[in-house]
Every structure is written in structure tokens, then in C-alpha cells.
Design a protein around this motif. Structure first.
Motif, PDB file in Angstrom:
ATOM      1  N   MET A   1     -81.802  18.845 -20.193  1.00  0.00           N
ATOM      2  CA  MET A   1     -80.370  19.198 -20.424  1.00  0.00           C
ATOM      3  C   MET A   1     -80.219  19.778 -21.791  1.00  0.00           C
ATOM      4  O   MET A   1     -80.506  19.105 -22.515  1.00  0.00           O
ATOM      5  N   VAL A   2     -79.780  20.946 -22.019  1.00  0.00           N
ATOM      6  CA  VAL A   2     -79.559  21.543 -23.298  1.00  0.00           C
ATOM      7  C   VAL A   2     -78.117  21.586 -23.988  1.00  0.00           C
ATOM      8  O   VAL A   2     -77.862  21.997 -24.923  1.00  0.00           O
ATOM      9  N   GLU A   3     -76.870  21.630 -22.878  1.00  0.00           N
ATOM     10  CA  GLU A   3     -75.635  21.928 -23.154  1.00  0.00           C
ATOM     11  C   GLU A   3     -75.008  21.006 -21.996  1.00  0.00           C
ATOM     12  O   GLU A   3     -75.420  21.072 -20.687  1.00  0.00           O
ATOM     13  N   ILE A   4     -73.916  20.606 -22.321  1.00  0.00           N
ATOM     14  CA  ILE A   4     -72.908  20.030 -21.106  1.00  0.00           C
ATOM     15  C   ILE A   4     -71.553  20.184 -21.508  1.00  0.00           C
ATOM     16  O   ILE A   4     -70.990  20.309 -22.846  1.00  0.00           O
ATOM     17  N   ALA A   5     -70.461  20.332 -20.760  1.00  0.00           N
ATOM     18  CA  ALA A   5     -69.072  20.599 -20.900  1.00  0.00           C
ATOM     19  C   ALA A   5     -68.321  20.091 -19.424  1.00  0.00           C
ATOM     20  O   ALA A   5     -68.674  20.263 -18.685  1.00  0.00           O
ATOM     21  N   ALA A  66     -67.896  20.735  -9.463  1.00  0.00           N
ATOM     22  CA  ALA A  66     -68.716  21.841 -10.059  1.00  0.00           C
ATOM     23  C   ALA A  66     -69.444  22.806  -9.102  1.00  0.00           C
ATOM     24  O   ALA A  66     -68.967  22.692  -7.611  1.00  0.00           O
ATOM     25  N   HIS A  67     -70.013  24.035  -9.318  1.00  0.00           N
ATOM     26  CA  HIS A  67     -70.135  25.063  -8.383  1.00  0.00           C
ATOM     27  C   HIS A  67     -71.548  24.701  -8.098  1.00  0.00           C
ATOM     28  O   HIS A  67     -72.574  24.855  -9.116  1.00  0.00           O
ATOM     29  N   PHE A  71     -76.769  20.387  -7.601  1.00  0.00           N
ATOM     30  CA  PHE A  71     -77.508  20.762  -8.675  1.00  0.00           C
ATOM     31  C   PHE A  71     -77.241  20.056 -10.054  1.00  0.00           C
ATOM     32  O   PHE A  71     -78.177  19.529 -10.483  1.00  0.00           O
ATOM     33  N   ASP A  72     -75.962  20.074 -10.353  1.00  0.00           N
ATOM     34  CA  ASP A  72     -75.625  19.588 -11.834  1.00  0.00           C
ATOM     35  C   ASP A  72     -75.620  17.812 -11.702  1.00  0.00           C
ATOM     36  O   ASP A  72     -76.194  17.293 -12.604  1.00  0.00           O
ATOM     37  N   LEU A  90     -70.855   9.024  -6.260  1.00  0.00           N
ATOM     38  CA  LEU A  90     -69.534   9.563  -6.899  1.00  0.00           C
ATOM     39  C   LEU A  90     -68.865  10.643  -5.799  1.00  0.00           C
ATOM     40  O   LEU A  90     -69.513  11.298  -4.900  1.00  0.00           O
ATOM     41  N   PRO A  91     -67.505  10.423  -5.750  1.00  0.00           N
ATOM     42  CA  PRO A  91     -66.852  11.600  -5.049  1.00  0.00           C
ATOM     43  C   PRO A  91     -67.044  12.701  -5.660  1.00  0.00           C
ATOM     44  O   PRO A  91     -66.745  12.990  -6.852  1.00  0.00           O
ATOM     45  N   VAL A  92     -67.319  13.869  -4.810  1.00  0.00           N
ATOM     46  CA  VAL A  92     -67.738  15.014  -5.602  1.00  0.00           C
ATOM     47  C   VAL A  92     -67.139  16.164  -4.630  1.00  0.00           C
ATOM     48  O   VAL A  92     -66.639  15.940  -3.476  1.00  0.00           O
ATOM     49  N   MET A  93     -66.669  17.211  -5.382  1.00  0.00           N
ATOM     50  CA  MET A  93     -65.914  18.460  -4.718  1.00  0.00           C
ATOM     51  C   MET A  93     -66.956  19.794  -5.088  1.00  0.00           C
ATOM     52  O   MET A  93     -67.325  19.711  -6.581  1.00  0.00           O
ATOM     53  N   CYS A  94     -67.205  20.509  -4.389  1.00  0.00           N
ATOM     54  CA  CYS A  94     -68.045  21.666  -4.760  1.00  0.00           C
ATOM     55  C   CYS A  94     -67.317  23.206  -4.645  1.00  0.00           C
ATOM     56  O   CYS A  94     -67.110  23.472  -3.365  1.00  0.00           O
TER      57      CYS A  94
END
Length: 414
Positions: A1-5, A66-67, A71-72, A90-94
Motif C-alpha cells: 500500500m502506497v496511499e490511502i484515503a 469502496a468500488h 479488492f481494497d 466488516l459490514p461492507v457496501m460495494c
């Protein structure tokens, strides 16, 4: 990982907070042409373990969106696993999976295609903050298009609040964003420009050739450390070379590089970028590259000042690291054809390490620095190959002395 937001959203899907930073991965930086992050950008950035406590606090009790979210999540799981931490389920939404349900006439499901269909601008894609903000706007767009999504969000947010998250002791870490890197770069005074400021204006010019030879050695890895800059300053002082002569020497050096690059009548993207890096290191504005290239186009293809004065000999061992502009197999083939030995690891017998990015933190680059083996930039290595490799001194007139090992024929590239 080189960047996260991370863009935090409230219960109405409106942004209410943001967390973003570059990350020093402690290895080669990867696909710079996609994410536009260089090794130099992350030299001063925190490691993942330094931002992990803050990241956990930012994500705690929230739905992860995330989109292509899986993957993320694999990246997050891998980074925390290196710290011996296991993230909860985790609860997630794509937003990629929701696209078919919420957007009509969609030709593809990439983030760019979804944003285009939704009328959401995506300038600077593949920058983490740009992508995260786009995903936030995309989710809000989906909620407006599908009433069921708002109710689903409320239920998932309630579930997220109950998830037991791991805890880490707080760490004070300085976050580094692309904007901070760009600002610092625009306002930094390169070491060699500071050197000029420290010298008397007038001085002798007889020592310029010696200064240029050392300057060439310093710049071969396309980076200048504080120690190297101090050594150059001490050399200039000992030679009696003044600031005006040093500025002229720097200009001579850049012009020599431009002449060498233009010798084949073509300036490649890698050569142009390399000239820009050298101009910056010498303290010149970007316009200096165009000026020197214009002069080079009208100059004879003969370099009269040292430009990478080091030599390659048949049998020298070289190692390559990073995502080079020239395909790796082609670069290795050119080196082998010239009579060099291309190795997969760095040892004390390695002559040079060729780096796609001399600021790389790859294991090969770190090992080279430990052993004091020079790192040279890819365009510099290509110039050395074009100049030719010196034949084995044991081979004379095509005949090998008795007992000498066979060598491949020398093939110099132009």
C-alpha cells in the motif's frame, strides 16, 4: 500500500471527515505510471504501522464502502496481518456491485464509467483521495436513485457500531499528502543550489574539470544527499572555484546530458524526465531543459565534459530493480548482449544496481546502499550501453590466452 484515503459519511451520506496520506511501503513503489507516486514522494511518508492506530479509529464503527470493496479489503487485511492483527468481519457496501441496480445504460462498471454515467467528475483518477471522494458521491447518487438503499444503509450502520475492533496504542505520525509533497517540492531549495549560495561569487576556473568529474559521480543515481552536497562544497572551496564558475559548470553538465540524449536525434520520455530531474537537482528551473535541448539540437554530438564517466567492462555484474520504462526482459537482454552479467541479487561483486527510481526502498536498493554499491538511473545505464562496454583485457585480437574462460562477443548498442 502506497496511499490511502477515507472519506467519512454521516447518516445522510454527507461527508463529515477525511483521512488521507501517502505511505512508505519499505519496498519498490510499483506502477508509478498508474498512481503517479514516485519513491521520492514517499521517502518522508509514514509506514503503515505508524498510521494504523489512526486508521482503526477512522474506520471503527463504520460501514466500509469502496468500488470493488473486496479488492481494497484484501490490502487492508494484508497490511494489518503484517502487524499480527486480524480485522473483524466488516459490514461492507460495494459501489461497483450496486451499479447495475442504480445506474441505467451502463457500458462498464469501472469507477470511471460509473462516475461518467452519474455525472460525477473524476479528475485525477487513481489518486486515493480523488477516488474516495468519487465513491462517496456515487453512493449518495445511488441512494437518490433507489429508496431501498437509504434503509439498508441505516441497518448496516447499526450493525457496524456493534463490531468489536482491535485497539492499538496511539502513535504520533506526520501524515503526508500529495498536496504537501507538491508544495514542498515547489518551494524546496536543492542541495546544489544551496551550495552555490555558500560560495564566493568569484573564483578560479582551473578546477572546474575536477569538480565536474565528482559532480558526475554524485549525480549518477539522480539524488544528492546532504553529505554529498557538503563534499562538493568542500571540493569547490579547496579548488578555489567560485559560485559563478560552479553555476557555469552545472550548466555545462546539463548541456552535455542534453547533447548525449539528442545524439540519436530522438528524445524519449524517459530521457526528458531524466533531464528534468538533473535540472532540478542542479537548481535550475524546468525551462532550462528546453533551453539546453534547443542548444543540443544545433551542437555536434560530442560530449566535452564528464557525463557518467564510469565505465562498464565485459563480465561486470549488474542488477536491475524496479518497474523500468524499458521492459525488464529487453533491458536484461541488452545488458547480456553487451557482455554484462545480469544477476537477480546484489552482492559485493555487483558493479552497479540499475534503478527505475534511485530513491527506491526495494530490498536490492537497500542492500546496494549497505554495501556502498552505486545505484544508477535507467536512462544513465542506457547511455552507458550506447557508449559501449570495454572488452575483456585478456582477449587480444580475437584470441584468448590459454586457460582463460570464454567470453561472449561484445555487442555495443547505439
Amino acid at each position: 500500500m502506497v496511499e490511502i484515503a477515507v472519506v467519512q459519511l454521516d447518516c445522510n451520506l454527507s461527508p463529515c471527515g477525511e483521512f488521507t496520506t501517502l505511505i512508505n511501503p519499505g519496498r519498490d513503489i510499483g506502477a508509478t505510471d498508474i498512481h503517479r507516486i514516485s519513491a521520492r514522494d514517499v521517502v518522508g511518508a509514514p509506514r503503515f504501522e505508524q498510521i494504523a492506530p489512526m486508521l482503526l479509529d477512522v474506520l471503527r464503527g463504520r460501514v466500509v464502502v469502496a468500488h470493488n470493496v473486496q479488492f481494497d479489503l484484501r490490502f487492508l487485511d494484508a497490511e494489518f496481518a503484517r502487524m499480527d492483527l486480524c480485522l473483524p468481519k466488516l459490514p461492507v457496501m460495494c459501489t461497483m456491485q450496486l451499479a447495475a441496480r442504480c445506474l441505467r445504460g451502463l457500458p462498464a462498471r469501472s469507477l470511471a464509467a460509473c462516475c461518467l454515467a452519474a455525472g460525477i467528475p473524476l479528475d485525477g483518477a487513481h489518486a486515493a483521495a480523488v477516488d474516495a471522494r468519487a465513491v462517496a458521491r456515487l453512493l449518495a447518487c445511488y441512494a437518490r436513485a433507489d429508496n431501498r438503499l437509504a434503509a439498508q444503509w441505516v441497518r448496516m450502520a447499526a450493525d457496524a457500531a456493534l463490531v468489536p475492533w482491535p485497539a492499538l496504542p496511539p502513535i504520533v505520525a506526520q501524515l503526508v499528502t500529495r498536496e504537501i509533497v507538491a508544495y514542498n517540492r515547489a518551494h524546496e531549495v536543492p542541495f546544489l543550489a544551496r551550495l552555490v549560495q555558500q560560495l564566493p561569487r568569484a573564483g578560479a576556473e582551473v578546477g572546474v574539470e575536477s569538480y565536474l568529474a565528482v559532480l558526475d559521480t554524485v549525480l549518477e543515481d539522480r539524488r544528492v544527499t546532504a553529505t554529498e552536497a557538503e563534499s562538493l562544497r568542500d571540493l569547490a572551496v579547496s579548488l578555489g572555484v567560485g559560485a559563478e564558475a560552479v553555476i557555469a559548470a552545472h550548466q555545462m553538465y546539463l548541456r552535455a546530458l542534453a547533447v548525449a540524449a539528442w545524439a540519436d536525434g530522438v528524445i524519449t520520455g524517459a530521457e526528458y524526465a531524466d533531464l528534468g530531474d538533473v535540472a532540478r537537482l542542479l537548481g535550475f528551473p524546468p525551462t532550462a531543459v528546453e533551453i539546453e535541448l534547443a542548444a543540443a539540437r544545433g551542437a555536434a554530438p560530442q560530449v566535452t565534459v564528464p557525463v557518467n564517466g564510469r565505465e562498464l567492462h565485459v563480465g561486470d555484474a549488474v542488477c536491475i530493480t524496479g518497474d523500468t520504462a524499458t521492459p525488464r526482459d529487453e533491458l536484461e537482454a541488452r545488458a547480456s548482449d553487451a557482455g554484462l552479467r545480469v544477476t537477480s541479487a546484489v552482492s559485493r561483486k555487483t558493479k552497479f544496481v540499475v534503478a527505475a527510481d534511485p530513491d527506491s526502498e526495494s530490498s536490492k536498493a537497500r542492500r546496494a546502499r549497505e554495501l556502498g554499491i552505486p545505484l544508477i538511473a535507467e536512462p544513465v545505464f542506457l547511455t552507458m550501453l550506447q557508449r559501449g562496454v570495454i572488452p575483456d583485457p585478456l582477449v587480444t585480437n580475437g584470441q584468448k590466452p590459454s586457460g582463460a574462460p570464454a567470453r561472449p562477443p561484445l555487442a555495443a548498442h547505439s
